[in-house]
Enzyme design. Structure first.
Site, short mmCIF file in Angstrom:
data_model
loop_
_atom_site.label_atom_id
_atom_site.label_comp_id
_atom_site.label_asym_id
_atom_site.label_seq_id
_atom_site.Cartn_x
_atom_site.Cartn_y
_atom_site.Cartn_z
N ASP A 1 41.93 153.29 -28.72
CA ASP A 1 42.37 151.91 -28.43
C ASP A 1 41.87 151.41 -27.07
O ASP A 1 42.09 150.25 -26.72
CB ASP A 1 43.90 151.83 -28.47
CG ASP A 1 44.43 151.96 -29.89
OD1 ASP A 1 43.67 151.66 -30.83
OD2 ASP A 1 45.59 152.37 -30.05
N ARG B 1 42.19 144.05 -43.13
CA ARG B 1 41.92 145.46 -42.80
C ARG B 1 42.02 146.37 -44.03
O ARG B 1 42.76 146.09 -44.96
CB ARG B 1 42.89 145.92 -41.68
CG ARG B 1 42.66 145.11 -40.41
CD ARG B 1 43.60 145.52 -39.29
NE ARG B 1 43.34 146.86 -38.82
CZ ARG B 1 44.10 147.48 -37.93
NH1 ARG B 1 45.18 146.87 -37.43
NH2 ARG B 1 43.80 148.69 -37.53
N SER C 1 42.16 159.38 -38.28
CA SER C 1 43.18 158.32 -38.28
C SER C 1 44.58 158.90 -38.30
O SER C 1 44.99 159.54 -39.28
CB SER C 1 43.00 157.41 -39.49
OG SER C 1 44.13 156.57 -39.60
C1 S3P Z 1 48.01 154.51 -34.20
C2 S3P Z 1 46.83 155.07 -34.63
C3 S3P Z 1 45.51 154.50 -34.32
C4 S3P Z 1 45.56 153.45 -33.22
C5 S3P Z 1 46.73 152.52 -33.40
C6 S3P Z 1 48.04 153.29 -33.37
C7 S3P Z 1 49.28 155.17 -34.56
O1 S3P Z 1 44.99 153.88 -35.49
O2 S3P Z 1 44.36 152.73 -33.18
O3 S3P Z 1 46.76 151.54 -32.37
O4 S3P Z 1 50.33 154.84 -33.96
O5 S3P Z 1 49.26 156.05 -35.43
P1 S3P Z 1 44.13 154.70 -36.58
O6 S3P Z 1 45.02 155.63 -37.29
O7 S3P Z 1 43.60 153.63 -37.50
O8 S3P Z 1 43.05 155.38 -35.81
#
Ligand code: S3P
Length: 449
Positions: free
Chosen positions: A327, A129, A174
């Site tokens: 998600d 990733r 994000s």
């Molecule tokens: C999360 C943010 C999201 C989500 C992940 C949990 C978090 O990811 O998909 O399961 O706890 O901040 P991204 O920041 O990559 O969108």
């Protein structure tokens, strides 16, 4: 694919209605943050209802390596004796964050403005990733990152000796990137500002305020601007973790598509930055109600009641809702496959860099199960079958808990059931999934293939 030890092939099939109450585990995002922020506070933070999934346990292990004392009491309450902002010790071992993007990205942010070095790795999914999205802004604070090509793990961060605060506009929606920048700002003099064009989950903002940090949030023409004043003393907290809406999504969606079902999922947080799926399901005609609406710990909470909904209709999911249900697209696609008409999901390219490429993983498995799926780089359309999914095949979970659970839910409504090659990743976020779904009447088996 390997990475979690021995794969666990699993399958599910339709055996009748799902009925009863589903007590889903604690919220994963809030659980990670409880441990991490507790580790940066001075004194003892206690956490009740922590999600004891592999992802969060890896974060707990990491915080011990940075010098915090993290322990589970016999009563299931966790206690964290923090080291204070800027108090992290240099770990004498590689930090293995397993499957967790949230774990590794938030921890990298939290240590990047302390003059120590740490090396991070993860499983086969996490090591693919993109990490440049976090190491780029951390470089602006003065931290250095040495990783593999395209900023992938394993990588080493050398924290800044004299960090400077930054103003950062997140280039993608994000919460992990936003949070990494805010956490780096904690050990910096002055004010760190993060601006996000679209609002993402706001647990970091809310919880840091609870820990006593000065965090100001404003809506500006450029988006949500978050200003954090550096070098606070974080005060330990008593935290009760709400249940996870992203886990609630699985029994809720199962009830909507399995004939005769009626399931209650109590105490689910409906924070607007997380609840997009439930409104989308209602827009599709789901018999989904919010009962006993109330406020707990400053957040809207309700008991979700989901009943079998034979008249689900495909819709155009509003792209501006994407961040609040990011998600949940895999399980939404399962509901869409059982609806009438086409469900169109746009503005979702972030799905391609989750634990797996979630558009591709779901499209391949759904097509094998007899469902038509069209896709482009940042969109996909699922053609509903009106409750006539064939199934009867083995889908690959690609080390992704939500892909594994989505296909097992699909199998509960498909004519010939469904199987997944590896259900072991489910333990990262929903370790009680099999037992909980079984208690509602679902039939999930572990198979020897
Ligand atoms: C999360 C943010 C999201 C989500 C992940 C949990 C978090 O990811 O998909 O399961 O706890 O901040 P991204 O920041 O990559 O969108």
């Amino acid at each position: 694919m390997s990475g979690h030890g021995t794969p666990i092939p699993m399958s599910s099939r339709c055996v009748g209605p799902l009925k009863g109450q589903a007590d889903v585990p604690g919220d994963k995002s809030i659980s990670h943050r409880s441990i991490l922020f507790g580790a940066m506070a001075v004194g003892e933070t206690t956490v009740t209802g922590l999600l004891e999934g592999d992802d969060v346990l890896d974060t707990a292990k990491a915080m011990r390596a940075f010098g915090a004392d993290v322990a589970r009491g016999d009563d299931g309450v966790w206690s964290i004796h923090g080291v204070g902002v800027g108090g992290f010790a240099e770990p004498d071992q590689v930090i293995d964050c397993g499957n967790s993007g949230t774990g590794v990205r938030l921890i990298m942010g939290a240590m990047a403005t302390t003059p120590i070095a740490a090396t991070f790795t993860g499983d086969a999914s996490l090591n693919k990733r993109p990490m440049g999205r976090v190491t780029d802004p951390l470089a602006l604070f003065g931290a250095q990152a040495y990783g593999r090509s395209q900023g992938r793990l394993p990588l080493t961060i050398v924290g800044a000796k004299a960090p400077v605060p930054v103003v950062y506009r997140t280039p993608m929606p994000s919460a992990q990137v936003k949070s990494a920048v805010m956490l780096a700002g904690l050990n910096c003099p002055g004010q760190t500002v993060v601006i996000e064009a679209e609002a993402t989950r706001d647990h970091t903002e809310r919880m840091l305020q609870g820990f006593g940090a000065d965090v100001m949030v404003e809506d500006t023409p450029e988006g949500r601007a978050i200003t954090l004043t550096g070098e606070p003393e974080l005060k330990p907290q008593t935290i009760i973790v709400p249940r996870d809406p992203s886990s609630a999504a699985f029994p809720v969606c199962a009830a909507l598509i399995v004939e005769g079902s009626d399931v209650l999922v109590p105490n689910i947080g409906l924070n607007p930055t997380r609840a997009g799926l439930f409104y989308t399901l209602q827009d599709m005609g789901a018999d989904l109600t919010f009962e006993n609406m109330r406020e707990e710990g400053g957040e809207p909470v309700a008991d979700l009641r989901a009943r079998y909904s034979p008249n689900l209709k495909g819709i155009d999911v509003p792209p501006e809702r994407a961040a609040s249900m990011i998600d949940e697209y895999p399980i939404l696609s399962v509901v869409a496959a059982n609806a009438e008409g086409i469900t169109k999901m746009h503005g979702v390219k972030e799905l391609r860099v989750k634990e797996s490429d979630r558009i591709d993983a779901m499209a391949v498995g759904l097509r094998a199960a007899g469902v038509t799926v069209d896709e482009g780089e940042d969109w996909w359309h699922v053609h509903g079958t009106g409750g006539a999914v064939t199934g009867g095949c083995v889908a690959e979970s690609h080390l992704d808990h939500r892909i594994a659970m989505s296909f097992l839910i699909l199998g509960m409504a498909a004519k010939n059931g469904m199987a997944v090659d590896d259900g072991s990743p489910i333990a990262t976020s929903f370790p009680i999934f099999e037992g909980l779904m079984g208690a509602l009447g679902a039939h999930i088996t572990r198979d020897n293939r």
